[in-house]
Design an enzyme around this catalytic site. Structure first.
Site, PDB file in Angstrom:
ATOM      1  N   GLU A  63       0.884  -1.154  -0.081  1.00  0.00           N
ATOM      2  CA  GLU A  63       0.126  -0.118  -0.056  1.00  0.00           C
ATOM      3  C   GLU A  63       0.766   1.211   0.011  1.00  0.00           C
ATOM      4  O   GLU A  63       1.999   1.155   0.456  1.00  0.00           O
ATOM      5  CB  GLU A  63      -0.878   0.111   1.190  1.00  0.00           C
ATOM      6  CG  GLU A  63      -0.458  -0.501   2.368  1.00  0.00           C
ATOM      7  CD  GLU A  63      -1.436  -0.574   3.543  1.00  0.00           C
ATOM      8  OE1 GLU A  63      -1.765   0.177   4.202  1.00  0.00           O
ATOM      9  OE2 GLU A  63      -1.957  -1.921   3.682  1.00  0.00           O
ATOM     10  N   CYS A 113       3.769   8.171   0.350  1.00  0.00           N
ATOM     11  CA  CYS A 113       4.393   7.244   1.324  1.00  0.00           C
ATOM     12  C   CYS A 113       4.380   5.873   0.539  1.00  0.00           C
ATOM     13  O   CYS A 113       3.535   5.423   0.114  1.00  0.00           O
ATOM     14  CB  CYS A 113       3.446   6.974   2.418  1.00  0.00           C
ATOM     15  SG  CYS A 113       4.103   5.988   3.579  1.00  0.00           S
ATOM     16  N   CYS A 151       6.692  -7.401   6.871  1.00  0.00           N
ATOM     17  CA  CYS A 151       8.059  -6.585   7.441  1.00  0.00           C
ATOM     18  C   CYS A 151       8.344  -7.794   8.851  1.00  0.00           C
ATOM     19  O   CYS A 151       7.438  -8.659   9.314  1.00  0.00           O
ATOM     20  CB  CYS A 151       7.594  -5.475   8.376  1.00  0.00           C
ATOM     21  SG  CYS A 151       8.867  -4.763   9.196  1.00  0.00           S
ATOM     22  N   CYS A 192       2.301  -2.323  14.851  1.00  0.00           N
ATOM     23  CA  CYS A 192       2.012  -1.944  13.691  1.00  0.00           C
ATOM     24  C   CYS A 192       1.250  -3.201  12.810  1.00  0.00           C
ATOM     25  O   CYS A 192       1.679  -4.353  13.234  1.00  0.00           O
ATOM     26  CB  CYS A 192       3.482  -1.733  13.140  1.00  0.00           C
ATOM     27  SG  CYS A 192       3.598  -1.418  11.433  1.00  0.00           S
ATOM     28  N   CYS A 226       0.262   1.940   8.676  1.00  0.00           N
ATOM     29  CA  CYS A 226       0.763   0.940   7.849  1.00  0.00           C
ATOM     30  C   CYS A 226       0.315  -0.465   7.722  1.00  0.00           C
ATOM     31  O   CYS A 226       0.120  -0.822   8.698  1.00  0.00           O
ATOM     32  CB  CYS A 226       2.302   0.976   8.558  1.00  0.00           C
ATOM     33  SG  CYS A 226       3.402   1.817   8.219  1.00  0.00           S
TER      34      CYS A 226
HETATM   35  N1  SAH Z   1       9.989   0.334   9.293  1.00  0.00           N
HETATM   36  C1  SAH Z   1       9.878   1.913   9.207  1.00  0.00           C
HETATM   37  C2  SAH Z   1       9.167   2.514   8.291  1.00  0.00           C
HETATM   38  C3  SAH Z   1       7.634   2.135   8.211  1.00  0.00           C
HETATM   39  S1  SAH Z   1       6.649   2.428   9.355  1.00  0.00           S
HETATM   40  C4  SAH Z   1      10.172   2.364  10.498  1.00  0.00           C
HETATM   41  O1  SAH Z   1      10.029   1.840  11.427  1.00  0.00           O
HETATM   42  O2  SAH Z   1      10.149   3.740  10.618  1.00  0.00           O
HETATM   43  C5  SAH Z   1       6.374   4.309   9.287  1.00  0.00           C
HETATM   44  C6  SAH Z   1       6.055   4.921  10.747  1.00  0.00           C
HETATM   45  O3  SAH Z   1       4.727   4.643  11.280  1.00  0.00           O
HETATM   46  C7  SAH Z   1       7.012   4.472  11.937  1.00  0.00           C
HETATM   47  O4  SAH Z   1       7.266   5.591  12.702  1.00  0.00           O
HETATM   48  C8  SAH Z   1       6.046   3.364  12.421  1.00  0.00           C
HETATM   49  O5  SAH Z   1       6.539   3.229  13.956  1.00  0.00           O
HETATM   50  C9  SAH Z   1       4.785   3.993  12.490  1.00  0.00           C
HETATM   51  N2  SAH Z   1       3.627   3.414  12.835  1.00  0.00           N
HETATM   52  C10 SAH Z   1       3.493   2.129  12.559  1.00  0.00           C
HETATM   53  N3  SAH Z   1       2.217   1.644  12.839  1.00  0.00           N
HETATM   54  C11 SAH Z   1       1.565   2.663  13.455  1.00  0.00           C
HETATM   55  C12 SAH Z   1       0.282   3.140  14.035  1.00  0.00           C
HETATM   56  N4  SAH Z   1      -0.646   1.829  13.943  1.00  0.00           N
HETATM   57  N5  SAH Z   1      -0.047   4.014  14.564  1.00  0.00           N
HETATM   58  C13 SAH Z   1       0.886   5.170  14.252  1.00  0.00           C
HETATM   59  N6  SAH Z   1       2.058   5.121  13.715  1.00  0.00           N
HETATM   60  C14 SAH Z   1       2.460   3.648  13.353  1.00  0.00           C
END
Ligand code: SAH
Length: 348
Positions: A90, A103, A110, A117, A332
């Protein structure tokens, strides 16, 4: 099948001349179509017999948009892309007054296991190739006649530095003047803190903005919500972020998702201040987008505002961001999961 978007112009030209005995100029013709997001049938200035051969052996559109959801609140668009093997990833297009930020995803699933997440619930399925990451930008760009995507963030599903080589290759393709010609300052990479790879990345000639997903400055708490902390400590990750800043002089950001009762107390703010003091870093606060499968809740708005004011009073640079597209599974991995749950299969 060969993904043509994996190639830059010289590589494509070499591939076409060696494999199909084309003349060299055909490389530039096909390349200009690929950058526009065209499929083989649209490549009208390319010889029909060659187009048929290309169709049998190659992929022009490595990521096809099969579903779009638009937020009624803020116009954010969430896209589901289908890759050639049927896997889904996505992307989110966020509209700001300075331009549109896309994005993109770097992996199907992952393996980092962050507890809040949705992308990591089923583990890692596979890495995306450079062309499959680029294909997402190209597909969204080609939805409008003018340039639709002005900024790119690697914050979709996947850990970009866990797919290091393909991500670096993707960035070189994205910046290539023969292609989309993005500038480095309009691109951000977000990582959960693979400290060794962050340093390695600092030594590439790719000065993009770097974001560290920190979410807690307390080692034990962070290890609970982000298992990567057991491999690379908070201090190693923050040192790597500092190294990145010193090397590239690019903006570095700390991402901090506020989770109710987990990381949103005054003590948590104090620890964050102590960890980052003396560093030139901006803190992005965002309230958790609650994921159905996870038992964690978002910090309420008032507490989030309080957390921001604590940081400000401590002299930190911070902002509380809007939850973009929260009404369309903005976080995500949420849309992909819902789609798979509803439709059962990824391949139709
Ligand atoms: N793996 C990378 C990039 C992907 S996630 C990383 O960890 O940075 C992008 C951002 O969204 C990250 O900061 C992650 O921690 C955050 N994220 C993931 N799931 C989320 C959620 N349910 N609510 C808010 N932020 C979330």
């Amino acid at each position: 099948m060969v993904i043509l978007q994996d190639f830059d112009l010289p590589q494509l030209t070499q591939y076409l001349t060696e494999t199909f005995a084309c003349q060299r100029f055909v490389g530039a013709q096909v390349y200009s179509w690929l950058v526009k997001g065209a499929d083989f049938d649209q490549m009208t200035n390319v010889n029909k017999a060659l187009r048929e051969k290309l169709k049998e052996n190659c992929i022009a559109q490595s990521a096809k948009i099969i579903h779009t959801a638009t937020s009624k609140k803020d116009g954010t668009q969430k896209m589901l892309f289908r890759l050639a093997d049927g896997n889904l990833v996505e992307g989110v297009l966020m509209k700001y007054n300075y331009g549109n930020t896309l994005c993109v995803s770097t992996q199907v699933g992952c393996r980092m296991g962050c507890k809040f997440c949705a992308s990591t619930l089923d583990g890692l399925v596979r890495n995306l190739s450079a062309g499959e990451i680029l294909g997402q930008v190209v597909a969204v760009n080609s939805l409008t006649t003018e340039r639709n995507v002005t900024n790119v963030v690697l914050m979709g599903s996947g850990e970009p530095l866990d797919n290091y080589d393909n991500v670096v290759k993707f960035l070189r393709l994205l910046f290539d003047q023969n292609g989309l010609g993005f500038s480095q300052r309009n691109v951000s990479l977000s990582t959960c803190g693979l400290a060794d790879k962050m340093k390695q990345f600092a030594d590439e000639d790719l000065a993009v903005n770097m974001t560290l997903s920190l979410h807690s400055a307390d080692p034990e708490k962070r290890a609970e919500i982000m298992p990567i902390t057991k491999q690379w400590s908070i201090h190693q990750a923050v040192d790597a972020l500092r190294y990145y800043f010193n090397k590239t002089k690019r903006r570095v950001i700390v991402e901090y998702t506020l989770i109710d009762g987990v990381n949103d107390s005054y003590g948590d703010a104090l620890k964050l201040k102590q960890l980052l003091s003396g560093m030139s870093v901006h803190i992005n606060l965002i309230r958790l987008n609650a994921v159905k499968e996870r038992k964690l809740n978002a910090t309420d708005t008032d507490t989030a505002k309080k957390f921001l004011s604590w940081l400000e009073k401590m002299g930190m640079s911070a902002t509380l961001r809007r939850q973009m597209g929260a009404d369309i599974d903005g976080a995500c991995g949420q849309l992909r999961r819902r789609y798979i749950n509803e439709k059962g299969a990824t391949n139709e």
